[in-house]
Design an enzyme around this catalytic site. Sequence first.
Site, PDB file in Angstrom:
ATOM      1  N   SER A 118       0.830  -1.207   0.000  1.00  0.00           N
ATOM      2  CA  SER A 118       0.000   0.000   0.000  1.00  0.00           C
ATOM      3  C   SER A 118       0.859   1.249   0.000  1.00  0.00           C
ATOM      4  O   SER A 118       1.952   1.270   0.585  1.00  0.00           O
ATOM      5  CB  SER A 118      -0.900   0.019   1.240  1.00  0.00           C
ATOM      6  N   TYR A 142      -2.324   0.378   9.798  1.00  0.00           N
ATOM      7  CA  TYR A 142      -2.415  -0.363   8.540  1.00  0.00           C
ATOM      8  C   TYR A 142      -1.135  -0.205   7.725  1.00  0.00           C
ATOM      9  O   TYR A 142      -0.525  -1.196   7.290  1.00  0.00           O
ATOM     10  CB  TYR A 142      -3.619   0.134   7.742  1.00  0.00           C
ATOM     11  N   LYS A 146       1.984  -3.043   6.686  1.00  0.00           N
ATOM     12  CA  LYS A 146       2.488  -3.286   5.333  1.00  0.00           C
ATOM     13  C   LYS A 146       4.002  -3.049   5.272  1.00  0.00           C
ATOM     14  O   LYS A 146       4.739  -3.790   4.595  1.00  0.00           O
ATOM     15  CB  LYS A 146       1.763  -2.389   4.333  1.00  0.00           C
TER      16      LYS A 146
END
Length: 327
Positions: A118, A142, A146
């Site tokens: 991402s 988040y 990643k």
Amino acid sequence: MEKFLVTGGAGYIGSHTVKELLKTGLKVIVYDNLSSGHKWAVLPPAKLVVGDLLDEKKLNQTLKKYNPQAVIHFAASIEAGESMERPGDFYKNNVLTSLNLLEAMKNYKVKYLIFSSSAAVYGEPKKVPVKEEVQLLPINTYGETKRIVEGMLKFYDIAYGIKSVSLRYFNAAGADPEGFLGPDHKNKTHLITKAMLAASSKIPLLEVFGTDYKTKDGTCIRDYIHVTDLANAHIKALKFLLKYKKSDVFNLGNEKGDSVLDVLKKVKEVTGIDFKVKYSKRRPGDPAKLVASSYKAKKLLNWKPKYSDLKTIIKTAWEWQKKLASK
């Protein structure tokens, strides 16, 4: 026939990628716990194995049984705002599951992985469009998960020769232009998906989080990439990995970005419906502007987005929403 395992292949981006893989004549095995994916989204002749990446025994059994040449890894929790409220779930669902997958790949000598990363790994970049070589400074859980997985991939390459390509993108949007697939998230948080619901009166209004960012209209600016273009990028990355057998990372962006208000204006234009909008305060972990350069992917992967103008994205999403409403 070459076989490929797709984790999270019953989900939104995963199912579109499986569809494109099947077009090339490859054998595809989908491994998905169906926590956010759907059985109907796994188009035949792909085979669905219902399993969780936290279930190490079943994961290892699946790799042993099917002996895939490579893995495309989508399975993860993806809502950035939610990641700030429940960080532990995101470390478990994104990091621990990826570790289990890498260990299973090591055990059964699967040497190639495409990782769905991402642009959230960049956090609040100083310059946009952001390039791959800048420092990774995520500002939400988040993005941090990643970043951690990308670091794991680096060292699993050094230790075990598992080669990988990480694809960094931000907002997948739109629906299959042929009408077979589209977004049907159980937890509907994505802007365009929620705009579709507002336009079809499935929700009473659309909430906009933050109008005081340092952008042209005060709302966040994001990349919006059509899901089919993303799917094809994964296939091109897979071909690149199998050909050159070296690890790399690529951004997938539209290189300009659209604000929340740009999106809402275009949704109203395409649908012809003027739905209600509520303006609220910012959410934690939302950067003001995140736009990823895709120069490297275009040059080395020969990736050429076909559907990623905002109008086409919204038009395909609206056609899909009308199809869902008719069921």
